[in-house]
Motif scaffolding. Structure first.
Motif, PDB file in Angstrom:
ATOM      1  N   ALA A 127      29.040  19.094  27.383  1.00 20.80           N
ATOM      2  CA  ALA A 127      27.675  19.302  26.887  1.00 20.80           C
ATOM      3  C   ALA A 127      26.809  20.015  27.915  1.00 20.80           C
ATOM      4  CB  ALA A 127      27.047  17.971  26.490  1.00 20.80           C
ATOM      5  N   SER A 128      27.108  19.829  29.191  1.00 26.00           N
ATOM      6  CA  SER A 128      26.335  20.490  30.256  1.00 26.00           C
ATOM      7  C   SER A 128      26.631  21.989  30.327  1.00 26.00           C
ATOM      8  CB  SER A 128      26.630  19.834  31.604  1.00 26.00           C
ATOM      9  OG  SER A 128      28.007  19.946  31.915  1.00 26.00           O
ATOM     10  N   ALA A 129      27.685  22.435  29.643  1.00 29.96           N
ATOM     11  CA  ALA A 129      28.050  23.857  29.638  1.00 29.96           C
ATOM     12  C   ALA A 129      27.648  24.549  28.342  1.00 29.96           C
ATOM     13  CB  ALA A 129      29.557  24.006  29.872  1.00 29.96           C
ATOM     14  N   ILE A 130      26.933  23.839  27.474  1.00 30.31           N
ATOM     15  CA  ILE A 130      26.485  24.412  26.200  1.00 30.31           C
ATOM     16  C   ILE A 130      24.966  24.435  26.204  1.00 30.31           C
ATOM     17  CG2 ILE A 130      26.469  24.191  23.687  1.00 30.31           C
ATOM     18  CD1 ILE A 130      29.043  22.487  23.971  1.00 30.31           C
ATOM     19  N   THR A 131      24.377  25.615  26.087  1.00 30.44           N
ATOM     20  CA  THR A 131      22.920  25.710  26.031  1.00 30.44           C
ATOM     21  C   THR A 131      22.456  25.753  24.579  1.00 30.44           C
ATOM     22  OG1 THR A 131      22.814  28.133  26.025  1.00 30.44           O
ATOM     23  CG2 THR A 131      22.890  27.041  28.196  1.00 30.44           C
ATOM     24  N   VAL A 132      21.198  25.489  24.386  1.00 33.45           N
ATOM     25  CA  VAL A 132      20.609  25.604  23.057  1.00 33.45           C
ATOM     26  C   VAL A 132      20.761  27.050  22.562  1.00 33.45           C
ATOM     27  CG1 VAL A 132      18.465  25.421  21.722  1.00 33.45           C
ATOM     28  CG2 VAL A 132      19.034  23.670  23.426  1.00 33.45           C
ATOM     29  N   ALA A 133      20.623  28.006  23.467  1.00 31.72           N
ATOM     30  CA  ALA A 133      20.800  29.418  23.101  1.00 31.72           C
ATOM     31  C   ALA A 133      22.212  29.680  22.573  1.00 31.72           C
ATOM     32  CB  ALA A 133      20.513  30.317  24.300  1.00 31.72           C
ATOM     33  N   ASP A 134      23.225  29.071  23.200  1.00 34.75           N
ATOM     34  CA  ASP A 134      24.607  29.244  22.735  1.00 34.75           C
ATOM     35  C   ASP A 134      24.747  28.798  21.282  1.00 34.75           C
ATOM     36  OD1 ASP A 134      25.444  30.033  25.324  1.00 34.75           O
ATOM     37  OD2 ASP A 134      25.986  27.974  25.872  1.00 34.75           O
ATOM     38  N   VAL A 135      24.158  27.662  20.967  1.00 34.42           N
ATOM     39  CA  VAL A 135      24.267  27.093  19.623  1.00 34.42           C
ATOM     40  C   VAL A 135      23.567  28.000  18.612  1.00 34.42           C
ATOM     41  CG1 VAL A 135      23.702  25.115  18.163  1.00 34.42           C
ATOM     42  CG2 VAL A 135      24.458  24.750  20.530  1.00 34.42           C
ATOM     43  N   ILE A 136      22.361  28.424  18.935  1.00 32.05           N
ATOM     44  CA  ILE A 136      21.603  29.274  18.011  1.00 32.05           C
ATOM     45  C   ILE A 136      22.329  30.602  17.779  1.00 32.05           C
ATOM     46  CG2 ILE A 136      19.452  30.574  17.687  1.00 32.05           C
ATOM     47  CD1 ILE A 136      18.021  28.216  19.112  1.00 32.05           C
ATOM     48  N   ARG A 137      22.847  31.196  18.850  1.00 32.27           N
ATOM     49  CA  ARG A 137      23.570  32.463  18.698  1.00 32.27           C
ATOM     50  C   ARG A 137      24.810  32.295  17.819  1.00 32.27           C
ATOM     51  NH1 ARG A 137      22.703  33.120  24.599  1.00 32.27           N
ATOM     52  NH2 ARG A 137      20.973  34.552  24.803  1.00 32.27           N
ATOM     53  N   ALA A 138      25.479  31.156  17.928  1.00 31.05           N
ATOM     54  CA  ALA A 138      26.704  30.927  17.148  1.00 31.05           C
ATOM     55  C   ALA A 138      26.430  30.903  15.650  1.00 31.05           C
ATOM     56  CB  ALA A 138      27.376  29.626  17.586  1.00 31.05           C
ATOM     57  N   VAL A 139      25.246  30.446  15.251  1.00 30.09           N
ATOM     58  CA  VAL A 139      24.967  30.339  13.812  1.00 30.09           C
ATOM     59  C   VAL A 139      24.019  31.404  13.281  1.00 30.09           C
ATOM     60  CG1 VAL A 139      25.461  27.866  13.748  1.00 30.09           C
ATOM     61  CG2 VAL A 139      23.108  28.612  14.085  1.00 30.09           C
ATOM     62  N   ASP A 140      23.182  31.979  14.143  1.00 32.19           N
ATOM     63  CA  ASP A 140      22.182  32.944  13.683  1.00 32.19           C
ATOM     64  C   ASP A 140      22.285  34.325  14.322  1.00 32.19           C
ATOM     65  OD1 ASP A 140      20.912  31.400  11.803  1.00 32.19           O
ATOM     66  OD2 ASP A 140      19.161  30.937  13.031  1.00 32.19           O
ATOM     67  N   GLY A 141      23.132  34.497  15.308  1.00 31.36           N
ATOM     68  CA  GLY A 141      23.208  35.777  15.995  1.00 31.36           C
ATOM     69  C   GLY A 141      22.151  35.894  17.068  1.00 31.36           C
ATOM     70  N   PRO A 142      21.672  37.114  17.353  1.00 25.28           N
ATOM     71  CA  PRO A 142      20.714  37.309  18.441  1.00 25.28           C
ATOM     72  C   PRO A 142      19.478  36.419  18.285  1.00 25.28           C
ATOM     73  CG  PRO A 142      21.430  39.422  17.578  1.00 25.28           C
ATOM     74  CD  PRO A 142      21.983  38.357  16.666  1.00 25.28           C
ATOM     75  N   ILE A 143      18.994  35.940  19.416  1.00 26.65           N
ATOM     76  CA  ILE A 143      17.875  34.998  19.395  1.00 26.65           C
ATOM     77  C   ILE A 143      16.569  35.666  18.991  1.00 26.65           C
ATOM     78  CG2 ILE A 143      16.462  33.536  20.892  1.00 26.65           C
ATOM     79  CD1 ILE A 143      18.995  32.581  22.150  1.00 26.65           C
ATOM     80  N   VAL A 144      16.327  36.851  19.483  1.00 30.15           N
ATOM     81  CA  VAL A 144      15.104  37.584  19.124  1.00 30.15           C
ATOM     82  C   VAL A 144      15.514  38.954  18.613  1.00 30.15           C
ATOM     83  CG1 VAL A 144      12.972  38.624  19.972  1.00 30.15           C
ATOM     84  CG2 VAL A 144      13.658  36.376  20.814  1.00 30.15           C
ATOM     85  N   SER A 145      15.046  39.274  17.431  1.00 28.47           N
ATOM     86  CA  SER A 145      15.297  40.602  16.889  1.00 28.47           C
ATOM     87  C   SER A 145      14.021  41.108  16.234  1.00 28.47           C
ATOM     88  CB  SER A 145      16.443  40.573  15.869  1.00 28.47           C
ATOM     89  OG  SER A 145      16.091  39.791  14.755  1.00 28.47           O
ATOM     90  N   VAL A 146      13.948  42.396  16.113  1.00 24.61           N
ATOM     91  CA  VAL A 146      12.820  43.049  15.448  1.00 24.61           C
ATOM     92  C   VAL A 146      13.424  43.839  14.294  1.00 24.61           C
ATOM     93  CG1 VAL A 146      10.908  44.678  15.698  1.00 24.61           C
ATOM     94  CG2 VAL A 146      11.568  43.218  17.644  1.00 24.61           C
ATOM     95  N   ARG A 147      13.053  43.457  13.089  1.00 24.30           N
ATOM     96  CA  ARG A 147      13.623  44.091  11.899  1.00 24.30           C
ATOM     97  C   ARG A 147      15.148  44.016  11.906  1.00 24.30           C
ATOM     98  NH1 ARG A 147      10.727  48.393  13.979  1.00 24.30           N
ATOM     99  NH2 ARG A 147      12.622  49.626  13.851  1.00 24.30           N
ATOM    100  N   GLY A 148      15.686  42.931  12.466  1.00 23.22           N
ATOM    101  CA  GLY A 148      17.129  42.740  12.481  1.00 23.22           C
ATOM    102  C   GLY A 148      17.861  43.444  13.613  1.00 23.22           C
TER     103      GLY A 148
END
Length: 164
Positions: free
Chosen positions: A71-92
């Motif tokens: 769990a110490s090697a998994i960030t919240v960003a890793d989880v979000i990217r796995a299900v939603d792709g890039p964390i911040v996008s503009v018009r995709g």
């Protein structure tokens, strides 16, 4: 930036796996029940998390899901990217793939800075942090600011109730 229901459910599911798992996998039904996540929706999320290397699964009577790494090697960003792709996008699109000209020129560094700030927060918090009930100091300090809990649009006349 919006956190999708899919990303929220994914982080909650991974957190639940982190606190529930000992030496045996956790059933998706158990995670769905405890976290109040629709089971069918969760199954799809867990599939994305498996493909993203966040969780692993085992079939059969003693089967279920477990974290693929500590769990110490998994960030919240890793989880979000796995299900939603890039964390911040503009018009995709990723901000670095955009081109602005003329008066819109300053938008590009603004979007890149926004992405850097969001990444700094989400990459700085691990599932282990959340499982321990602690957040890194910079995150706690930001969340402790009274303005962080207010919606500035709601305070203005005619501001509406859209989230900010």
């Amino acid at each position: 930036m919006r956190i999708s229901a899919r990303a929220d459910y994914a982080v909650r599911a991974v957190l639940e796996l982190a606190v529930q798992q000992d030496d045996r996998p956790v059933k998706a039904e158990d995670v769905a029940t405890v976290q109040d996540i629709p089971h069918k929706f969760l199954e799809g999320i867990l599939g994305d998390l498996r493909r993203g290397g966040i969780v692993e699964s085992r079939r059969g009577g003693g089967g279920g899901y477990r974290l693929a790494r500590e769990a110490s090697a998994i960030t919240v960003a890793d989880v979000i990217r796995a299900v939603d792709g890039p964390i911040v996008s503009v018009r995709g699109e990723r901000p670095t793939g955009l081109v602005y000209t003329g008066t819109a020129g300053p938008l590009l560094p603004l979007w890149v800075a926004l992405r850097a700030n969001v990444r700094r927060i989400l990459e700085g918090v691990t599932i282990a942090d959340l499982a321990a009930g602690t957040l890194p100091d910079p995150v706690r300090e930001l969340a402790a600011e009274p303005a962080a809990w207010e919606n500035p649009r709601a305070a203005r006349p005619g501001g509406g109730n859209r989230p900010v």
